[in-house]
Scaffold this motif. Structure first.
Motif, PDB file in Angstrom:
ATOM      1  N   LEU A 149      -6.755 -23.236  37.545  1.00 34.87           N
ATOM      2  CA  LEU A 149      -5.705 -23.009  38.455  1.00 34.87           C
ATOM      3  C   LEU A 149      -4.563 -22.249  37.838  1.00 34.87           C
ATOM      4  CD1 LEU A 149      -5.211 -26.638  39.221  1.00 34.87           C
ATOM      5  CD2 LEU A 149      -6.500 -25.010  40.648  1.00 34.87           C
ATOM      6  N   SER A 150      -3.936 -21.617  38.580  1.00 30.29           N
ATOM      7  CA  SER A 150      -2.844 -20.697  38.080  1.00 30.29           C
ATOM      8  C   SER A 150      -1.596 -21.411  37.525  1.00 30.29           C
ATOM      9  CB  SER A 150      -2.251 -19.567  38.903  1.00 30.29           C
ATOM     10  OG  SER A 150      -3.220 -18.716  39.240  1.00 30.29           O
ATOM     11  N   ASN A 151      -1.421 -22.710  38.174  1.00 34.55           N
ATOM     12  CA  ASN A 151      -0.174 -23.484  37.924  1.00 34.55           C
ATOM     13  C   ASN A 151      -0.594 -24.794  38.383  1.00 34.55           C
ATOM     14  OD1 ASN A 151       1.317 -23.719  40.335  1.00 34.55           O
ATOM     15  ND2 ASN A 151       1.181 -21.384  39.767  1.00 34.55           N
ATOM     16  N   CYS A 152       0.101 -25.981  38.203  1.00 36.57           N
ATOM     17  CA  CYS A 152      -0.080 -27.075  39.080  1.00 36.57           C
ATOM     18  C   CYS A 152       0.320 -27.122  40.390  1.00 36.57           C
ATOM     19  CB  CYS A 152       1.116 -28.204  38.188  1.00 36.57           C
ATOM     20  SG  CYS A 152       0.769 -28.402  36.286  1.00 36.57           S
ATOM     21  N   ASP A 205      -4.251 -32.573  42.704  1.00 32.22           N
ATOM     22  CA  ASP A 205      -3.550 -33.779  42.382  1.00 32.22           C
ATOM     23  C   ASP A 205      -2.353 -33.618  41.883  1.00 32.22           C
ATOM     24  OD1 ASP A 205      -3.324 -36.719  41.329  1.00 32.22           O
ATOM     25  OD2 ASP A 205      -4.087 -36.242  39.492  1.00 32.22           O
ATOM     26  N   PHE A 206      -1.519 -32.783  42.487  1.00 31.92           N
ATOM     27  CA  PHE A 206      -0.100 -32.211  42.278  1.00 31.92           C
ATOM     28  C   PHE A 206       0.626 -33.487  42.355  1.00 31.92           C
ATOM     29  CE2 PHE A 206       4.121 -30.997  43.948  1.00 31.92           C
ATOM     30  CZ  PHE A 206       4.386 -30.151  42.910  1.00 31.92           C
ATOM     31  N   ALA A 207       1.628 -33.430  41.352  1.00 33.48           N
ATOM     32  CA  ALA A 207       2.366 -34.389  41.036  1.00 33.48           C
ATOM     33  C   ALA A 207       1.861 -35.516  40.497  1.00 33.48           C
ATOM     34  CB  ALA A 207       3.487 -34.585  41.998  1.00 33.48           C
ATOM     35  N   CYS A 208       0.841 -35.405  39.691  1.00 32.05           N
ATOM     36  CA  CYS A 208       0.260 -36.281  38.640  1.00 32.05           C
ATOM     37  C   CYS A 208       1.247 -36.910  37.728  1.00 32.05           C
ATOM     38  CB  CYS A 208      -0.845 -35.905  38.167  1.00 32.05           C
ATOM     39  SG  CYS A 208      -0.669 -34.668  36.868  1.00 32.05           S
ATOM     40  N   ALA A 209       0.953 -38.046  37.124  1.00 31.82           N
ATOM     41  CA  ALA A 209       1.997 -38.867  36.400  1.00 31.82           C
ATOM     42  C   ALA A 209       2.012 -38.012  35.280  1.00 31.82           C
ATOM     43  CB  ALA A 209       1.187 -39.940  35.932  1.00 31.82           C
ATOM     44  N   ARG A 210       1.183 -37.265  34.737  1.00 32.87           N
ATOM     45  CA  ARG A 210       1.489 -36.210  33.324  1.00 32.87           C
ATOM     46  C   ARG A 210       2.497 -35.171  33.736  1.00 32.87           C
ATOM     47  NH1 ARG A 210      -3.754 -33.156  32.233  1.00 32.87           N
ATOM     48  NH2 ARG A 210      -4.114 -35.313  31.345  1.00 32.87           N
ATOM     49  N   GLN A 221       4.643 -35.482  36.305  1.00 33.07           N
ATOM     50  CA  GLN A 221       6.109 -36.190  36.708  1.00 33.07           C
ATOM     51  C   GLN A 221       6.786 -36.369  35.336  1.00 33.07           C
ATOM     52  OE1 GLN A 221       6.106 -39.398  39.593  1.00 33.07           O
ATOM     53  NE2 GLN A 221       4.236 -38.240  40.682  1.00 33.07           N
ATOM     54  N   ASP A 222       6.051 -36.955  34.250  1.00 40.08           N
ATOM     55  CA  ASP A 222       6.737 -37.192  33.181  1.00 40.08           C
ATOM     56  C   ASP A 222       7.113 -35.815  32.358  1.00 40.08           C
ATOM     57  OD1 ASP A 222       7.139 -38.715  30.740  1.00 40.08           O
ATOM     58  OD2 ASP A 222       5.899 -37.444  29.734  1.00 40.08           O
ATOM     59  N   PHE A 223       6.478 -34.879  32.504  1.00 40.68           N
ATOM     60  CA  PHE A 223       7.130 -33.488  32.008  1.00 40.68           C
ATOM     61  C   PHE A 223       8.376 -33.207  32.849  1.00 40.68           C
ATOM     62  CE2 PHE A 223       7.205 -28.945  32.417  1.00 40.68           C
ATOM     63  CZ  PHE A 223       7.374 -28.531  31.228  1.00 40.68           C
ATOM     64  N   ALA A 224       8.158 -33.364  34.172  1.00 40.36           N
ATOM     65  CA  ALA A 224       9.227 -32.733  35.070  1.00 40.36           C
ATOM     66  C   ALA A 224      10.467 -33.522  34.796  1.00 40.36           C
ATOM     67  CB  ALA A 224       8.836 -32.845  36.573  1.00 40.36           C
ATOM     68  N   SER A 225      10.436 -34.838  34.293  1.00 41.00           N
ATOM     69  CA  SER A 225      11.715 -35.802  34.096  1.00 41.00           C
ATOM     70  C   SER A 225      12.436 -35.117  32.729  1.00 41.00           C
ATOM     71  CB  SER A 225      11.518 -37.075  33.576  1.00 41.00           C
ATOM     72  OG  SER A 225      10.518 -37.260  32.512  1.00 41.00           O
ATOM     73  N   HIS A 226      11.868 -34.154  32.156  1.00 37.49           N
ATOM     74  CA  HIS A 226      12.590 -33.697  30.916  1.00 37.49           C
ATOM     75  C   HIS A 226      13.057 -32.349  31.228  1.00 37.49           C
ATOM     76  CE1 HIS A 226      11.211 -37.238  28.715  1.00 37.49           C
ATOM     77  NE2 HIS A 226      10.024 -37.054  29.188  1.00 37.49           N
ATOM     78  N   VAL A 227      12.490 -31.721  32.382  1.00 33.55           N
ATOM     79  CA  VAL A 227      12.719 -30.394  32.494  1.00 33.55           C
ATOM     80  C   VAL A 227      13.362 -30.207  33.831  1.00 33.55           C
ATOM     81  CG1 VAL A 227      11.700 -28.039  32.669  1.00 33.55           C
ATOM     82  CG2 VAL A 227      10.927 -29.564  31.187  1.00 33.55           C
ATOM     83  N   PRO A 228      14.764 -30.006  34.086  1.00 30.85           N
ATOM     84  CA  PRO A 228      15.401 -30.055  35.560  1.00 30.85           C
ATOM     85  C   PRO A 228      14.974 -28.705  36.300  1.00 30.85           C
ATOM     86  CG  PRO A 228      16.850 -30.446  33.688  1.00 30.85           C
ATOM     87  CD  PRO A 228      15.716 -30.093  32.839  1.00 30.85           C
TER      88      PRO A 228
END
Length: 67
Positions: A34-37, A42-47, A49-56
């Motif tokens: 894939l080029s990106n998530c 499985d878009f918006a997987c737990a991994r 979501q965790d990353f996104a919680s730290h990157v506005p």
């Protein structure tokens, strides 16, 4: 700034920052071809979501790529 000179996650070749080759998110996308998530079934997987919680704003940008 010199330590973060990078061509980007989806570009082969150098330079990449050191963490690039350890990043679970990048490795997951590469393994799936894939080029990106945003392209993942499985878009918006737990991994992610965790990353996104730290990157506005990251989820908004990925959602925009999904269309």
């Amino acid at each position: 700034p010199d330590d973060i000179n990078c061509v980007g996650c989806s570009v082969e070749g150098e330079p990449h920052i050191g963490h690039c080759f350890e990043c679970d998110i990048r490795l997951c996308a590469v393994d799936k071809g894939l080029s990106n998530c945003s392209e993942c079934d499985d878009f918006a997987c737990a991994r992610l979501q965790d990353f996104a919680s730290h990157v506005p704003g990251v989820m908004e940008r990925l959602l925009a790529l999904r269309g």
